[in-house]
Design a protein around this motif. Structure first.
Motif, mmCIF file in Angstrom:
data_model
loop_
_atom_site.group_PDB
_atom_site.id
_atom_site.type_symbol
_atom_site.label_atom_id
_atom_site.label_comp_id
_atom_site.label_asym_id
_atom_site.label_seq_id
_atom_site.Cartn_x
_atom_site.Cartn_y
_atom_site.Cartn_z
ATOM 1 N N ASN A 10 0.838 -1.203 0.000
ATOM 2 C CA ASN A 10 0.000 0.000 0.000
ATOM 3 C C ASN A 10 0.869 1.248 0.000
ATOM 4 O OD1 ASN A 10 -2.974 -0.603 0.176
ATOM 5 N ND2 ASN A 10 -2.231 -1.920 1.842
ATOM 6 N N PRO A 13 -2.530 5.536 2.959
ATOM 7 C CA PRO A 13 -2.923 5.143 4.321
ATOM 8 C C PRO A 13 -4.267 4.424 4.348
ATOM 9 C CG PRO A 13 -3.284 7.486 3.995
ATOM 10 C CD PRO A 13 -2.565 7.009 2.779
ATOM 11 N N PRO A 14 -4.604 3.791 5.487
ATOM 12 C CA PRO A 14 -5.846 3.010 5.593
ATOM 13 C C PRO A 14 -7.114 3.799 5.322
ATOM 14 C CG PRO A 14 -4.357 2.461 7.390
ATOM 15 C CD PRO A 14 -3.743 3.623 6.675
ATOM 16 N N GLU A 15 -7.106 5.091 5.574
ATOM 17 C CA GLU A 15 -8.325 5.876 5.350
ATOM 18 C C GLU A 15 -8.574 6.163 3.863
ATOM 19 O OE1 GLU A 15 -5.037 8.739 6.779
ATOM 20 O OE2 GLU A 15 -5.801 6.743 7.279
ATOM 21 N N SER A 16 -7.617 5.866 3.015
ATOM 22 C CA SER A 16 -7.781 6.101 1.584
ATOM 23 C C SER A 16 -8.720 5.051 0.972
ATOM 24 C CB SER A 16 -6.431 6.025 0.866
ATOM 25 O OG SER A 16 -6.600 5.947 -0.539
ATOM 26 N N PRO A 17 -9.593 5.451 0.029
ATOM 27 C CA PRO A 17 -10.454 4.472 -0.647
ATOM 28 C C PRO A 17 -9.667 3.501 -1.521
ATOM 29 C CG PRO A 17 -10.678 6.631 -1.659
ATOM 30 C CD PRO A 17 -9.869 6.828 -0.415
ATOM 31 N N HIS A 19 -6.820 2.026 -0.395
ATOM 32 C CA HIS A 19 -6.050 1.150 0.492
ATOM 33 C C HIS A 19 -6.594 -0.274 0.437
ATOM 34 C CE1 HIS A 19 -3.529 0.279 4.048
ATOM 35 N NE2 HIS A 19 -4.501 -0.534 4.379
ATOM 36 N N SER A 21 -6.860 -3.621 2.337
ATOM 37 C CA SER A 21 -6.704 -4.203 3.673
ATOM 38 C C SER A 21 -6.614 -5.726 3.583
ATOM 39 C CB SER A 21 -7.889 -3.822 4.560
ATOM 40 O OG SER A 21 -9.074 -4.454 4.103
ATOM 41 N N ASP A 293 -16.811 4.090 -2.633
ATOM 42 C CA ASP A 293 -17.243 2.898 -1.897
ATOM 43 C C ASP A 293 -17.177 1.675 -2.810
ATOM 44 O OD1 ASP A 293 -18.322 1.317 0.137
ATOM 45 O OD2 ASP A 293 -20.355 1.610 -0.602
#
Length: 326
Positions: A10, A13-17, A19, A21, A293
Motif C-alpha cells: 500500500n 494510508p488506511p483511510e484512503s479508498p 487502500h 486491507s 465505496d
C-alpha cells in the motif's frame, strides 16, 4: 490445495479508498482464504523476506525494480488500477510471472460520469458556466442529443459503457479501435489507422483509450483541426493522449465549443497551470471512474478469480499484453 503467500503493498494510508486491507483480500478470496497467508506492507517499509517468498502481489504505483530484485517467486502481479503505462516495458517481470490489471472495474461509475459529461458538452454547459462567470445572458439553444454523433477513440470497457448509456437517448455512436472492431454499441467502426475519416463526424469526441507508445499524442493539432466547427472533446483516458496546448488554442479561438478533462500530463494539475483559465473548459481532478465505496473490492474480485484460475491451471483474466501495452 497448497498454501500460498500474498504480498500486499500500500502506498496510501488506511483511510484512503484505494487502500487494500487484509480483510478485503480475505473477503475477496472466499473459500480460498483458508489456504492463504497475507503479508501487508507499506510501500515505504517493505518486507523483502516476505516478498521473496510470495506467490502473488497486489498493489498500485509499485517499484518495478523492487519486484524484479525480490519477487522471483511471484506468479501474478496484480495492479489495482487499469492504466499500466508506467510499468512498460515488462522486462522487470520475474520469469513465469504475469501482470494483470483492474480494467473493467471503472465501467459502472465511469459510464454514468461519461454520460453526464457528454450531455453537458452537447448542451453547451461549458459556455453557460463561462457566461455565469462573466455575468452574461446568452440564451442560444442547443439541438437534442439525438442529433449528435459521438466519436469514441478507444472502445474498451470504459468507452463502451459510456456509449451504452448514450444509445437509448438516440445519439449516433462511432468507435475508433486498434483493430477496427467493436461491440454492438457502435453504429460505425473505424480502425485507428482511419482516424482521420472518423474525426470529421464528431459533434463530441470522447478519448477513452489506453496510453501506449502508439496513442501518446494521438490527438494533436492536426486531429483537432479535423473536428467539425463547434465540436467538443472529453478526455477520460490519460493526459498525454491529447495535446492540451492545442486543445486550449482550439477553445480560445472558438473552433471548439467546449471540452472536459479528467486527466492531465501532470497530476495534480499545478495551481499555476494555464488550463485553469481556459474558457469553456471543465476540469475534473481525475475522479470520473473511481468510486468512494467498493472500488478496491471490485479490483480484488478480479485478483481473487485469477488466483483461483492459476491454482486450477486456467487462463487468467485481464492479462496485460506487453506488445499492445495494455
Amino acid at each position: 490445495m497448497r498454501d500460498f503467500l500474498i504480498y500486499v503493498e500500500n502506498a496510501l494510508p488506511p483511510e484512503s479508498p484505494y487502500h487494500v486491507s487484509e480483510q478485503a483480500i480475505i473477503s475477496a478470496l472466499g473459500p480460498l482464504a483458508a489456504a492463504s497467508h497475507i503479508k501487508s506492507c507499506s510501500a515505504t517499509f517493505p518486507d523483502y523476506s516476505a516478498l521473496e517468498r510470495a506467490d502473488y502481489f497486489v498493489g498500485s504505483g509499485f517499484d518495478t525494480g523492487r519486484l524484479k530484485a525480490h519477487g522471483k517467486q511471484l506468479r501474478i502481479v496484480h495492479c489495482t488500477s487499469a492504466g499500466v503505462e508506467k510499468y512498460m516495458p515488462l522486462d522487470w517481470l520475474p520469469n513465469g510471472a504475469v501482470l494483470t490489471n483492474s480494467s473493467g472495474v471503472h465501467a459502472r461509475k465511469g459510464g454514468a460520469f461519461g454520460l453526464m459529461t457528454v450531455l453537458m458538452l452537447c448542451e453547451g454547459v461549458p459556455r453557460h458556466i463561462e457566461n455565469q462567470r462573466r455575468h452574461r445572458w446568452d440564451n442560444r439553444l442547443a439541438t437534442g442529443i439525438e442529433t449528435k454523433t459521438i466519436v469514441f477513440v478507444g472502445f474498451g470497457a470504459l468507452g463502451s459503457a459510456i456509449a451504452e448509456r448514450l444509445r437509448p437517448l438516440g445519439a449516433t455512436i462511432v468507435a475508433v479501435t486498434r483493430t477496427g472492431e467493436a461491440g454492438p454499441s457502435a453504429d460505425q467502426v473505424f480502425a485507428v489507422s482511419e482516424l482521420e475519416r472518423a474525426l470529421p463526424l464528431a459533434d463530441c469526441l470522447v478519448v477513452s483509450c489506453p496510453l501506449t507508445a502508439s496513442t501518446r499524442g494521438l490527438i494533436g493539432e492536426a486531429q483537432l483541426a479535423l473536428l467539425k466547427p463547434g465540436a467538443s472533446l472529453f478526455n477520460i483516458a490519460r493526459g498525454p493522449v491529447v495535446d492540451t496546448k492545442a486543445l486550449a488554442r482550439g477553445l480560445l479561438d472558438g473552433r471548439l465549443s467546449g471540452a472536459a478533462l479528467d486527466v492531465f500530463d501532470r497530476e495534480p494539475l499545478p495551481a499555476d497551470s494555464d488550463l485553469w483559465d481556459v474558457p469553456n473548459l471543465m476540469i475534473f481532478p481525475h475522479i470520473s471512474c473511481d468510486d468512494a465505496d467498493g472500488y478496491v473490492d471490485r479490483c480484488l474480485s478480479i485478483f481473487a478469480d485469477n488466483v483461483s484460475r492459476d491454482l486450477r491451471g486456467e487462463p487468467l483474466r485481464n492479462r496485460v499484453d506487453a506488445v499492445a501495452g495494455y
